[in-house]
Scaffold this motif. Structure first.
Motif, PDB file in Angstrom:
ATOM      1  N   PHE A  90       2.038   1.886  -3.528  1.00  0.00           N
ATOM      2  CA  PHE A  90       0.977   2.466  -4.347  1.00  0.00           C
ATOM      3  C   PHE A  90       0.660   3.911  -3.953  1.00  0.00           C
ATOM      4  O   PHE A  90       0.221   4.695  -4.784  1.00  0.00           O
ATOM      5  CB  PHE A  90      -0.297   1.613  -4.284  1.00  0.00           C
ATOM      6  N   SER A  91       0.908   4.257  -2.689  1.00  0.00           N
ATOM      7  CA  SER A  91       0.605   5.629  -2.265  1.00  0.00           C
ATOM      8  C   SER A  91       1.668   6.629  -2.712  1.00  0.00           C
ATOM      9  O   SER A  91       1.520   7.827  -2.468  1.00  0.00           O
ATOM     10  CB  SER A  91       0.413   5.686  -0.749  1.00  0.00           C
ATOM     11  N   LEU A  99       0.828  -1.217   0.000  1.00  0.00           N
ATOM     12  CA  LEU A  99       0.000   0.000   0.000  1.00  0.00           C
ATOM     13  C   LEU A  99       0.861   1.265   0.000  1.00  0.00           C
ATOM     14  O   LEU A  99       0.520   2.254  -0.645  1.00  0.00           O
ATOM     15  CB  LEU A  99      -0.942  -0.003   1.206  1.00  0.00           C
ATOM     16  N   ALA A 109       1.973   7.467  -5.564  1.00  0.00           N
ATOM     17  CA  ALA A 109       1.289   8.261  -6.593  1.00  0.00           C
ATOM     18  C   ALA A 109       0.767   9.569  -6.011  1.00  0.00           C
ATOM     19  O   ALA A 109       0.668  10.570  -6.725  1.00  0.00           O
ATOM     20  CB  ALA A 109       0.146   7.462  -7.208  1.00  0.00           C
TER      21      ALA A 109
END
Length: 180
Positions: A134-135, A131, A137
């Motif tokens: 993905f964060s 996670l 971004a």
């Protein structure tokens, strides 16, 4: 070379131990003392028994010498895994080595926790690291991923160190001091 004794008749030659070659092949007379009979090598090992390192006969686990072949069961080139590379590999794979746990977590966050046999914690740390990646971004991951990664390394090391100390205390028979 063994001396052969014959009586001049048609009887097969016998060696010093009194057994002729035909009897030896059949596992017959006189072969019991060397474990050559059918029974000695074929029975299953019991809980307090082991196999001889030379002839494979089932013997007492605490025996220093095999009663059948006389081979030493201690030391020598066939030493127990306690003095070979097998013990090192076993120690590394059984868990509890802080350095290995930290390296595993440095490679993949959560893997060190799995090495320490903490399945739930390992999965949580792995999911948190995914996670965090993905964060990135939304730019939070640039701070979050290193924090998760460092936590995974620190936690894997400290848990493995504690497990190692507890295992050492148990082997020495000392009472456990509890968790820190």
């Amino acid at each position: 070379m063994p001396s052969h004794e014959t009586d001049g008749g048609n009887e097969p030659e016998r060696t010093d131990d009194g057994v002729n070659d035909a009897e030896r092949v059949r596992g017959g007379a006189g072969d019991e003392h060397r474990g050559g009979g059918v029974e000695s090598g074929s029975r299953e090992r019991g809980p307090d028994e082991a196999f001889c390192r030379e002839c494979g006969t089932v013997i007492d686990a605490d025996a220093r010498y095999c009663p059948d072949c006389g081979a030493s069961q201690t030391g020598g080139p066939r030493a127990s895994p306690g003095s070979t590379i097998d013990r090192l590999v076993e120690d590394l794979l059984e868990g509890g080595n802080p350095f290995v746990a930290a390296v595993f977590s440095a490679l993949v966050p959560g893997l060190g926790q799995l090495y320490n046999r903490e399945l739930e914690k390992g999965l949580v740390v792995f999911v948190a690291s995914v996670l965090a990646v993905f964060s990135t971004a939304i730019l939070i991951g640039f701070l979050l991923y290193p924090a998760v990664w460092l936590f995974a390394i620190y936690d894997a090391y400290t848990v493995a160190d504690r497990q190692s100390e507890e295992r050492d205390e148990a082997e020495r028979g000392e009472p456990s001091h509890g968790t820190r």
